[in-house]
Design a protein around this motif. Sequence first.
Motif, PDB file in Angstrom:
ATOM      1  N   GLU A  95       0.838  -1.217   0.000  1.00 57.94           N
ATOM      2  CA  GLU A  95       0.000   0.000   0.000  1.00 57.94           C
ATOM      3  C   GLU A  95       0.865   1.256   0.000  1.00 57.94           C
ATOM      4  OE1 GLU A  95      -2.962   0.994  -0.875  1.00 57.94           O
ATOM      5  OE2 GLU A  95      -4.162   0.357   0.856  1.00 57.94           O
ATOM      6  N   GLU A  96       1.883   1.260   0.848  1.00 58.28           N
ATOM      7  CA  GLU A  96       2.782   2.418   0.927  1.00 58.28           C
ATOM      8  C   GLU A  96       3.492   2.647  -0.399  1.00 58.28           C
ATOM      9  OE1 GLU A  96       4.963   5.522   3.063  1.00 58.28           O
ATOM     10  OE2 GLU A  96       3.097   4.406   3.460  1.00 58.28           O
ATOM     11  N   TYR A  98       2.618   1.643  -3.434  1.00 56.90           N
ATOM     12  CA  TYR A  98       1.688   2.034  -4.506  1.00 56.90           C
ATOM     13  C   TYR A  98       1.301   3.501  -4.403  1.00 56.90           C
ATOM     14  CZ  TYR A  98      -2.430   2.182  -7.467  1.00 56.90           C
ATOM     15  OH  TYR A  98      -3.342   2.509  -8.456  1.00 56.90           O
ATOM     16  N   GLN A  99       0.955   3.936  -3.204  1.00 54.93           N
ATOM     17  CA  GLN A  99       0.512   5.324  -3.044  1.00 54.93           C
ATOM     18  C   GLN A  99       1.663   6.309  -3.240  1.00 54.93           C
ATOM     19  OE1 GLN A  99      -1.833   5.938   0.495  1.00 54.93           O
ATOM     20  NE2 GLN A  99      -3.368   4.409  -0.095  1.00 54.93           N
ATOM     21  N   LYS A 100       2.873   5.946  -2.815  1.00 52.41           N
ATOM     22  CA  LYS A 100       4.029   6.830  -3.036  1.00 52.41           C
ATOM     23  C   LYS A 100       4.349   6.951  -4.526  1.00 52.41           C
ATOM     24  CE  LYS A 100       5.363   7.814   1.235  1.00 52.41           C
ATOM     25  NZ  LYS A 100       5.376   9.210   1.763  1.00 52.41           N
ATOM     26  N   THR A 102       2.233   6.416  -7.128  1.00 48.04           N
ATOM     27  CA  THR A 102       1.141   6.957  -7.962  1.00 48.04           C
ATOM     28  C   THR A 102       0.629   8.307  -7.491  1.00 48.04           C
ATOM     29  OG1 THR A 102      -0.556   5.821  -6.646  1.00 48.04           O
ATOM     30  CG2 THR A 102       0.398   4.610  -8.519  1.00 48.04           C
ATOM     31  N   LYS A 104      -1.814   8.619  -5.601  1.00 46.94           N
ATOM     32  CA  LYS A 104      -3.265   8.465  -5.492  1.00 46.94           C
ATOM     33  C   LYS A 104      -3.647   8.012  -4.087  1.00 46.94           C
ATOM     34  CE  LYS A 104      -3.692   7.120 -10.364  1.00 46.94           C
ATOM     35  NZ  LYS A 104      -4.127   6.044 -11.290  1.00 46.94           N
ATOM     36  N   ASN A 105      -4.872   8.302  -3.705  1.00 45.81           N
ATOM     37  CA  ASN A 105      -5.376   7.879  -2.397  1.00 45.81           C
ATOM     38  C   ASN A 105      -6.073   6.522  -2.449  1.00 45.81           C
ATOM     39  OD1 ASN A 105      -4.508  10.171  -0.980  1.00 45.81           O
ATOM     40  ND2 ASN A 105      -6.289  11.338  -1.696  1.00 45.81           N
ATOM     41  N   GLU A 106      -6.262   5.996  -3.642  1.00 42.47           N
ATOM     42  CA  GLU A 106      -6.925   4.702  -3.757  1.00 42.47           C
ATOM     43  C   GLU A 106      -6.023   3.577  -3.268  1.00 42.47           C
ATOM     44  OE1 GLU A 106      -7.839   3.782  -7.785  1.00 42.47           O
ATOM     45  OE2 GLU A 106      -5.807   4.118  -8.511  1.00 42.47           O
ATOM     46  N   SER A 107      -6.641   2.490  -2.836  1.00 38.54           N
ATOM     47  CA  SER A 107      -5.889   1.378  -2.265  1.00 38.54           C
ATOM     48  C   SER A 107      -5.477   0.386  -3.343  1.00 38.54           C
ATOM     49  CB  SER A 107      -6.729   0.655  -1.206  1.00 38.54           C
ATOM     50  OG  SER A 107      -6.062  -0.510  -0.758  1.00 38.54           O
TER      51      SER A 107
END
Length: 302
Positions: A95-96, A98-100, A102, A104-107
């Motif tokens: 999760e960390e 992916y969000q870093k 992209t 994005k706030n999506e999971s």
Amino acid sequence: DLSNPSNPLDAWIISRIYQLRDEITEGMEEYNIPKALDNILPFIDDLSNWFVRRSRRRFSKNEDQADKKQAFATLHYVLIYLSKLLAPFTPFLAEELYQKMTGKNESVHLLDWPKSDFIDVEVLDQMSRTRQIITDALALRMQKSDTEDQIKVRQPLQKLFVCCDEAKGDHVKIYEKNILDELNIKAIEYIDDVSVLNDSYLTVNFKVAGAVLKQNVNKMKQALEAATAEEMAEYTAKAKAGEAVVTVDAKWGMNSKALQEYDVITNPAQYYEAHYLALRNYYTGAQGLGATAAHIKANNVV
């Protein structure tokens, strides 16, 4: 365009991430979690210790802006893809990551399992052979004997010989720059017959020769380096027989006692250079560019 990257390293790491995806999928479909996890760490090692390390100059000191952008785009794509593969096993890390990557706030856990794409098996095979050549040559550098010290990577060497057919040589040439950089070697010579490296020659063992020849030790070295192939064959034959080897003139030579202080080695005369004897006769064998390295044994003259 990541569907057809121009840099071989980019093509390789993209094929590797697709290969990893298929390996994980196969393990999960068999309900075999250990099998699904087996290849994750090797991939991360490939990504960090090979792709990123070999691309450092592309990321920083790179005047080719197109190549620099492609290097960053490739790494960005692979990290996002990797976060999706890691999601079932390391949910918080995935999760960390992916969000870093992209912003994005999506999971990542709400996304579909990533689809595979074209895996260039030829590129994977070429890189595997290239890395094996590097591993074997580095092992040759690290070898130590009674007559030879290790030759560390920081010391540049003149040449590496690779014995293979023309088609396999063309494959190696794709990654030749990586081989030269990793081994700190100036050039690679491709040969199709290893017997060209099997002529016998004499070289000076300076550790012990000085006590015998004293001020003449450099004369001996110069005479050996200046010898023609025919002269060297004659010297070697005499040395093996324990006879005197006349090297400078008829008045100065080496008797059988002095000859005991020298090693007979094999190396082509035109490439005689003491600083890279430890890498002499490196080749990959008749079965391909796989990982055989033949060393010429040093035989003490008695």
